[in-house]
Scaffold this motif. Sequence first.
Motif, PDB file in Angstrom:
ATOM      1  N   ARG A 141       0.864  -1.186   0.000  1.00 20.98           N
ATOM      2  CA  ARG A 141       0.000   0.000   0.000  1.00 20.98           C
ATOM      3  C   ARG A 141       0.890   1.222   0.000  1.00 20.98           C
ATOM      4  N   ASP A 142       0.498   2.235  -0.783  1.00 18.39           N
ATOM      5  CA  ASP A 142       1.270   3.473  -0.749  1.00 18.39           C
ATOM      6  C   ASP A 142       0.662   4.415   0.284  1.00 18.39           C
ATOM      7  N   ALA A 143       1.181   5.621   0.387  1.00 22.20           N
ATOM      8  CA  ALA A 143       0.740   6.579   1.404  1.00 22.20           C
ATOM      9  C   ALA A 143      -0.736   6.952   1.267  1.00 22.20           C
ATOM     10  N   ARG A 144      -1.287   6.842   0.052  1.00 21.63           N
ATOM     11  CA  ARG A 144      -2.699   7.169  -0.170  1.00 21.63           C
ATOM     12  C   ARG A 144      -3.614   5.975   0.019  1.00 21.63           C
ATOM     13  N   GLY A 145      -3.053   4.803   0.326  1.00 22.14           N
ATOM     14  CA  GLY A 145      -3.859   3.608   0.524  1.00 22.14           C
ATOM     15  C   GLY A 145      -4.081   2.792  -0.741  1.00 22.14           C
ATOM     16  N   THR A 146      -3.457   3.187  -1.841  1.00 31.10           N
ATOM     17  CA  THR A 146      -3.575   2.438  -3.091  1.00 31.10           C
ATOM     18  C   THR A 146      -2.868   1.098  -2.925  1.00 31.10           C
ATOM     19  N   ARG A 147      -3.532   0.012  -3.352  1.00 33.97           N
ATOM     20  CA  ARG A 147      -2.949  -1.325  -3.225  1.00 33.97           C
ATOM     21  C   ARG A 147      -2.297  -1.748  -4.536  1.00 33.97           C
ATOM     22  N   TRP A 148      -1.144  -2.398  -4.411  1.00 34.70           N
ATOM     23  CA  TRP A 148      -0.366  -2.905  -5.542  1.00 34.70           C
ATOM     24  C   TRP A 148      -0.058  -4.368  -5.289  1.00 34.70           C
ATOM     25  N   ILE A 149      -0.163  -5.198  -6.332  1.00 36.14           N
ATOM     26  CA  ILE A 149       0.298  -6.586  -6.228  1.00 36.14           C
ATOM     27  C   ILE A 149       1.710  -6.632  -6.804  1.00 36.14           C
ATOM     28  N   LEU A 150       2.601  -7.338  -6.126  1.00 32.62           N
ATOM     29  CA  LEU A 150       3.978  -7.513  -6.593  1.00 32.62           C
ATOM     30  C   LEU A 150       4.163  -8.960  -7.020  1.00 32.62           C
ATOM     31  N   VAL A 151       4.680  -9.147  -8.232  1.00 30.75           N
ATOM     32  CA  VAL A 151       4.885 -10.468  -8.816  1.00 30.75           C
ATOM     33  C   VAL A 151       6.322 -10.551  -9.321  1.00 30.75           C
ATOM     34  N   THR A 152       7.014 -11.637  -8.996  1.00 26.26           N
ATOM     35  CA  THR A 152       8.354 -11.864  -9.519  1.00 26.26           C
ATOM     36  C   THR A 152       8.262 -12.829 -10.682  1.00 26.26           C
ATOM     37  N   THR A 153       8.857 -12.446 -11.796  1.00 25.78           N
ATOM     38  CA  THR A 153       8.857 -13.283 -12.993  1.00 25.78           C
ATOM     39  C   THR A 153      10.284 -13.405 -13.497  1.00 25.78           C
ATOM     40  N   VAL A 154      10.564 -14.476 -14.225  1.00 29.41           N
ATOM     41  CA  VAL A 154      11.906 -14.712 -14.747  1.00 29.41           C
ATOM     42  C   VAL A 154      11.860 -14.574 -16.265  1.00 29.41           C
ATOM     43  N   LEU A 155      12.712 -13.720 -16.778  1.00 31.32           N
ATOM     44  CA  LEU A 155      12.817 -13.487 -18.216  1.00 31.32           C
ATOM     45  C   LEU A 155      13.732 -14.529 -18.846  1.00 31.32           C
ATOM     46  N   PRO A 156      13.642 -14.698 -20.175  1.00 27.84           N
ATOM     47  CA  PRO A 156      14.588 -15.596 -20.835  1.00 27.84           C
ATOM     48  C   PRO A 156      16.025 -15.184 -20.491  1.00 27.84           C
ATOM     49  N   GLY A 157      16.859 -16.159 -20.230  1.00 26.48           N
ATOM     50  CA  GLY A 157      18.232 -15.870 -19.836  1.00 26.48           C
ATOM     51  C   GLY A 157      18.407 -15.875 -18.330  1.00 26.48           C
ATOM     52  N   GLY A 158      17.316 -16.038 -17.585  1.00 23.04           N
ATOM     53  CA  GLY A 158      17.398 -16.163 -16.139  1.00 23.04           C
ATOM     54  C   GLY A 158      17.326 -14.874 -15.347  1.00 23.04           C
ATOM     55  N   THR A 159      17.048 -13.748 -15.995  1.00 25.31           N
ATOM     56  CA  THR A 159      16.941 -12.483 -15.277  1.00 25.31           C
ATOM     57  C   THR A 159      15.592 -12.398 -14.577  1.00 25.31           C
ATOM     58  N   ALA A 160      15.606 -12.220 -13.264  1.00 22.93           N
ATOM     59  CA  ALA A 160      14.364 -12.092 -12.489  1.00 22.93           C
ATOM     60  C   ALA A 160      14.019 -10.617 -12.330  1.00 22.93           C
ATOM     61  N   ILE A 161      12.739 -10.298 -12.528  1.00 24.49           N
ATOM     62  CA  ILE A 161      12.261  -8.933 -12.308  1.00 24.49           C
ATOM     63  C   ILE A 161      11.019  -8.985 -11.427  1.00 24.49           C
ATOM     64  N   ARG A 162      10.783  -7.890 -10.741  1.00 21.69           N
ATOM     65  CA  ARG A 162       9.558  -7.766  -9.938  1.00 21.69           C
ATOM     66  C   ARG A 162       8.687  -6.728 -10.625  1.00 21.69           C
ATOM     67  N   ALA A 163       7.477  -7.135 -10.960  1.00 13.62           N
ATOM     68  CA  ALA A 163       6.512  -6.225 -11.583  1.00 13.62           C
ATOM     69  C   ALA A 163       5.420  -5.922 -10.569  1.00 13.62           C
ATOM     70  N   ARG A 164       4.810  -4.751 -10.719  1.00 16.35           N
ATOM     71  CA  ARG A 164       3.705  -4.422  -9.824  1.00 16.35           C
ATOM     72  C   ARG A 164       2.556  -3.879 -10.646  1.00 16.35           C
ATOM     73  N   ALA A 165       1.367  -4.181 -10.166  1.00 20.16           N
ATOM     74  CA  ALA A 165       0.152  -3.733 -10.845  1.00 20.16           C
ATOM     75  C   ALA A 165      -0.829  -3.213  -9.800  1.00 20.16           C
TER      76      ALA A 165
END
Length: 92
Positions: free
Chosen positions: A13-37
């Motif tokens: 949650r941010d300071a205004r109370g907005t909720r975000w989901i965080l998801v970790t995904t792995v790209l080709p080549g093994g690079t992991a990233i965290r995306a949020r929506a």
Amino acid sequence: MPVLWGHFDRVDRDARGTRWILVTTVLPGGTAIRARALLGNQTLIARGIAQVELADLRDGDFVEVTYHHGHAGFLEADSIYARPNDVALQSG
């Protein structure tokens, strides 16, 4: 509709109370990233064929997030689908 696959990390949650989901995904080549929506009131959350509450998602759950690009350029989650608990994984 675009889809993001990965492992559920958490909900922030941010300071205004907005909720975000965080998801970790792995790209080709093994690079992991965290995306949020952004999570909205209309975001559908399901496990298998049953609709569930956000609190029913657990760290590490494999999820599929469908999303669209919002007016401010952020990813906005339309649906979050978590793999059912009783899925049997087959080896090789």
